[in-house]
Design an enzyme around this catalytic site. Structure first.
Site, PDB file in Angstrom:
ATOM      1  N   ARG A 245     -25.625  -0.330   7.632  1.00 30.25           N
ATOM      2  CA  ARG A 245     -25.097  -1.839   7.590  1.00 30.25           C
ATOM      3  C   ARG A 245     -25.909  -2.917   8.431  1.00 30.25           C
ATOM      4  O   ARG A 245     -26.033  -4.162   8.627  1.00 30.25           O
ATOM      5  CB  ARG A 245     -23.945  -2.550   6.829  1.00 30.25           C
ATOM      6  CG  ARG A 245     -23.157  -1.616   5.967  1.00 30.25           C
ATOM      7  CD  ARG A 245     -21.539  -1.847   5.300  1.00 30.25           C
ATOM      8  NE  ARG A 245     -21.312  -3.044   4.056  1.00 30.25           N
ATOM      9  CZ  ARG A 245     -20.624  -3.172   4.289  1.00 30.25           C
ATOM     10  NH1 ARG A 245     -19.544  -2.282   3.688  1.00 30.25           N
ATOM     11  NH2 ARG A 245     -20.718  -4.005   2.646  1.00 30.25           N
TER      12      ARG A 245
ATOM     13  N   GLU B  50     -20.045  -4.106  10.965  1.00 27.02           N
ATOM     14  CA  GLU B  50     -20.100  -3.455  11.358  1.00 27.02           C
ATOM     15  C   GLU B  50     -21.731  -4.456  11.809  1.00 27.02           C
ATOM     16  O   GLU B  50     -21.644  -3.884  13.363  1.00 27.02           O
ATOM     17  CB  GLU B  50     -20.736  -2.615  10.368  1.00 27.02           C
ATOM     18  CG  GLU B  50     -20.276  -1.078   9.634  1.00 27.02           C
ATOM     19  CD  GLU B  50     -19.367  -1.910   9.279  1.00 27.02           C
ATOM     20  OE1 GLU B  50     -18.427  -1.216   8.247  1.00 27.02           O
ATOM     21  OE2 GLU B  50     -20.312  -3.195   8.456  1.00 27.02           O
TER      22      GLU B  50
ATOM     23  N   LYS C 118       1.313  -1.268   0.265  1.00 27.96           N
ATOM     24  CA  LYS C 118      -0.298   0.184  -0.080  1.00 27.96           C
ATOM     25  C   LYS C 118       0.992   0.914  -0.011  1.00 27.96           C
ATOM     26  O   LYS C 118       1.965   1.848   1.100  1.00 27.96           O
ATOM     27  CB  LYS C 118      -0.970   0.018   1.416  1.00 27.96           C
ATOM     28  CG  LYS C 118      -1.377   1.180   1.541  1.00 27.96           C
ATOM     29  CD  LYS C 118      -2.979   0.996   2.036  1.00 27.96           C
ATOM     30  CE  LYS C 118      -4.226   1.591   2.243  1.00 27.96           C
ATOM     31  NZ  LYS C 118      -4.952   1.561   2.892  1.00 27.96           N
TER      32      LYS C 118
END
Length: 625
Positions: free
Chosen positions: A394, A366, A283
C-alpha cells in the site's frame, strides 16, 4: 455443544421473525459456539466476539443479500458467515480447502466485498451505493469499520468523497474502547434515540421549511437555527468531524444492547444522506481473558487437542528482529523503529518498552509510515520501518517518490514475506520481491537465518545513502545466537553453501536449507549439486553469475514469491543476455493468488520444499539424458 438455533439457520430469513428474547439467545449461542470452535482450530477470535450483537441486528434489520453489508478487513465477520449459510463448514475456517478467514466474493452472495487489508470499507461502500444511480437497482448499503481502521488515510478519503457526493449509505463505526471515544452514558443514548427518531427528523425538517416562509429575516432565522443545532451537538455529541464531512452522526450507543441496536438501525436505515452510527463494543466480549487481553486474543492458535506441538529449534524471525532492534537501539542512539499498528506482530513490543521515545506506531497508515521515515532520515535519524509484506504494498509510491528518489537511507524490515499461512491470499507476501526489484536504488535482501538477519541489519545501518530492504518469512529463524556479533557483508555478495559440479541451486532465505536437504538426497544418485545462498536479491552477485556460464548442466532458482518479475526472472534474464545454453528452472509461487493453508502444506504444493526441489532437478536430469 448443544445448539438450539444455529443448526436450523441457513440464511438471515430464518431469524427475521425472532422475538428480542430469542435473538438474545441466538447471540449467546453464536458467541459460545465461536469460542469453542476457534479455540480448538485457531483463528481470529476477539474481533468477532465484539460484534455478535451488531451482526445479528444488521441481518435482522436489513434485507440481505439485496441490501449490502461491507465489512472492513473481514476478520470480524465469523458470525456473519455462520448466519449466512456457512454453519456446517465453519469448523473448516482457515484450513486448506475450507472457508476463508476473511470475506470472499466467490464464497457467498452475502460477501459483498472481499478484504484482508484495513480501511477499505467506506470507499467500497461509496462505490457500491453510487452504482445504483447507474444500474437502476435499489438497495441499502452499510459499511462496518473499526476505530483502528479509521486511522487509515483511505477511510478519510472515502468519507470525504461520499460526503461530497451525498451518497445514501450508512457507516457503522465500531469503537471497541481501545481508541477514540468516551464511555457510553445514559444521556448519550437518550440523545441518540431522539435524533435518530423519524419524528424528530420530520420536525427538524418542518421547522427548517417554516423558517423559509418567513416574510422577513429568513436568512437570519435559519442561520441562528443552524448555529443552535451545531452548538448543541458540539456540547453533547462527539461527532462533529463527521458532520463537517457531510455525514449525519448518531451515537455513541451500546453495541451489545441488541434491542437498542435494532431500534436505532430501524430508525436510520432509510436516510437519504450519508449517515454514521457510532457503536461502542468490547473486543473479546463474552470471553474474560480476551476482554482483558484483546491484543493477544485478536487471533489465537489451535489449543492442540489431539496434537503434539512441534517445538521450534530457533526463535521466529519476528522474535529475532525484536531482539536485534533492542540490541541496535542500545548501540546506535539515532535509530528509531516505526510500524503501522503491528507492534506485537512485528516483534517490536520490547523495543517500544525500552525506547518509548524512539518507537512510533502510526496506526493503519503504511504510506504515512514510509514518508514519516523519509522525513526522519533527512535529519540524520536512522529509521527502521517494520511492516508486513502484504501491507507494504500500500506504500509503494511512498517508497519510490519519498525514499528512493531522494536516496534516503530508510531500512525496510519486511515481515511475513512469502507464504503467510492460514490468512490466505490477502496476507501472503508474494509480491515484495517483484515490486522491490523494480524500485531504482533499492537494495533487496533475504537472510537465510537469524544470524544472517543480524549481519544484514548491521550492513544496512552502515549504508549512508539509499533504501535497504530485508525480507523474511513467518517461520522459525533456523539458527540464532543471542551473543553473536554483527558482520558487515559486501553488498551484492552471495555465499556458496556446498559446492557441486552438475547443477546449481540459487536459493533465497530459509529455502537454502530445503535446497541443502534436496542436495543430500541427490548425492546418492551421483548427481552433484552446488547450493548458493543468494542473500542479496538486488544487486545480484554478478561475479558468481559469470562463473556459472558453461559450468553447469542446469540452474534452479528457488524463491518464496511470485514467479512474475521475481528473482528467478532476474537471474534468467542476466544469463540469457550472456548466451547461457544450459537448462534454467524457476521454482516460485505461481502467477495466481495462492489459497490459504498451512505454510508447510503450501510450500509442498508449489514445489518449494526439499521434495519439490529434488524433483525439479531430476526432471532436468531425465530430460537431459
Amino acid at each position: 455443544m448443544l445448539l438450539k438455533y444455529l443448526q436450523k439457520i441457513e440464511s438471515p430469513a430464518d431469524f427475521k421473525n425472532f422475538s428480542n428474547a430469542e435473538l438474545k439467545e441466538l447471540t449467546e449461542e453464536l458467541r459460545a459456539y465461536i469460542i469453542e470452535v476457534i479455540s480448538e482450530i485457531g483463528g481470529h477470535l476477539a474481533p468477532t466476539l465484539g460484534v455478535i450483537e451488531l451482526t445479528v441486528a444488521l441481518h435482522k434489520v436489513f434485507d440481505t443479500p439485496r441490501d449490502k453489508i461491507i465489512w472492513d478487513v473481514g476478520h470480524q465477520a465469523y458470525a456473519h458467515k455462520i448466519l449466512t449459510g456457512r454453519f456446517k463448514k465453519f469448523s473448516t475456517i482457515r484450513q486448506m480447502g475450507g472457508l476463508s478467514g476473511f470475506l470472499k466474493r466467490t464464497e457467498s452472495e452475502y460477501d459483498d466485498f472481499g478484504a484482508g487489508h484495513a480501511s477499505t470499507s467506506i470507499s467500497a461502500a461509496a462505490g457500491i451505493a453510487t452504482a445504483q444511480f447507474i444500474t437502476g437497482k435499489k438497495f441499502r448499503t452499510v459499511a462496518v469499520i473499526g476505530d483502528g481502521a479509521m486511522t487509515g488515510g483511505l477511510a478519510f478519503e472515502g468519507l470525504n468523497n461520499a460526503g461530497h457526493l451525498r451518497t445514501p449509505m450508512l457507516v457503522i463505526l465500531n469503537d471497541n474502547e481501545m481508541s477514540i471515544s468516551p464511555n457510553v452514558g445514559a444521556l448519550n443514548t437518550y440523545l441518540t434515540r431522539i435524533v435518530s427518531n423519524p419524528l424528530y427528523n420530520r420536525l427538524r425538517d418542518e421547522i427548517w421549511k417554516m423558517t423559509g416562509k418567513l416574510p422577513r429575516g429568513k436568512s437570519t432565522a435559519r442561520t441562528m437555527l443552524h448555529r443552535l443545532e451545531e452548538s448543541f451537538k458540539s456540547l453533547v455529541v462527539p461527532g462533529m468531524l463527521f458532520e463537517e464531512l457531510g455525514f449525519r452522526y448518531f451515537g455513541p450507543i451500546n453495541g451489545h444492547k441488541l434491542d437498542e441496536l435494532i431500534l436505532t438501525l430501524e430508525n436510520i436505515k432509510d436516510f437519504k444522506t450519508p449517515t454514521i452510527l457510532h457503536v461502542i463494543t468490547k473486543k473479546g466480549k463474552g470471553l474474560p481473558v480476551a476482554e482483558n487481553d484483546p491484543v493477544n486474543y485478536h487471533g489465537v492458535k489451535p489449543n492442540g487437542k489431539g496434537k503434539t506441538d512441534k517445538k521450534e529449534s530457533a526463535p521466529s524471525f519476528q522474535s529475532v528482529f525484536g531482539f536485534l532492534a533492542c540490541e541496535i537501539g542500545r548501540n546506535l542512539k539515532n535509530t528509531v523503529c516505526i510500524t503501522a499498528a503491528m507492534r506485537e506482530g512485528t516483534g517490536l513490543h520490547a523495543f517500544s518498552q525500552e525506547f518509548p521515545q524512539r518507537f512510533f506506531d502510526v496506526g493503519i497508515a503504511e504510506g504515512h509510515a514510509v514518508t514519516f521515515a523519509a522525513g526522519l532520515a533527512t535529519e540524520a535519524v536512522r529509521p527502521i520501518v517494520a511492516i508486513y509484506s502484504t501491507f507494504l504494498q500500500r506504500a509503494f509510491d511512498h517508497m519510490v517518490h519519498d525514499v528512493a528518489l531522494q536516496h534516503l537511507p530508510v531500512i525496510f524490515c519486511i515481515d511475513r514475506a512469502g507464504i503467510a499461512g492460514e490468512d490466505g491470499p490477502t496476507h501472503h507476501g508474494a509480491l515484495d520481491i517483484s515490486y522491490l526489484r523494480s524500485i531504482q536504488d533499492m537494495v533487496v535482501t533475504a537472510p537465510k537465518n537469524g544470524n544472517e538477519l543480524r549481519h544484514i541489519l548491521y550492513t544496512a545501518l552502515n549504508q549512508e545513502s539509499g533504501p535497504f530492504s530485508i525480507r523474511y518469512p513467518k517461520s522459525d529463524s533456523v539458527e540464532f545466537d543471542e551473543k553473536g556479533q554483527g558482520e558487515l557483508l559486501p553488498i551484492g555478495s552471495w555465499e556458496i553453501e556446498k559446492p557441486g559440479s552438475d547443477y546449481a541451486i540459487l536459493a533465497l532465505g530459509p529455502l537454502v536449507y530445503e535446497s541443502l536437504e534436496a542436495r543430500a538426497g541427490l548425492a546418492s544418485q551421483n548427481i552433484s549439486v552446488e547450493v548458493v545462498n543468494c542473500r542479496f536479491i538486488k544487486p545480484m552477485d554478478e561475479a558468481y553469475l559469470k562463473s556459472l556460464l558453461g559450468r553447469f548442466k542446469g540452474i534452479i532458482t528457488v524463491e518464496e514469491g511470485t514467479v512474475t518479475g521475481g528473482f528467478g526472472e532476474g537471474v534468467s534474464a542476466w544469463l540469457l543476455k550472456r548466451n547461457y545454453t544450459g537448462k534454467i528452472k524457476i521454482l516460485a509461487l505461481p502467477d495466481l493468488f495462492v489459497e490459504h493453508g498451512s505454510r508447510p502444506a503450501l510450500l509442498e504444493k508449489y514445489g518449494l520444499n526439499k521434495k519439490g526441489i529434488k524433483t525439479a532437478i531430476l526432471d532436468i536430469f531425465n530430460t537431459s539424458n
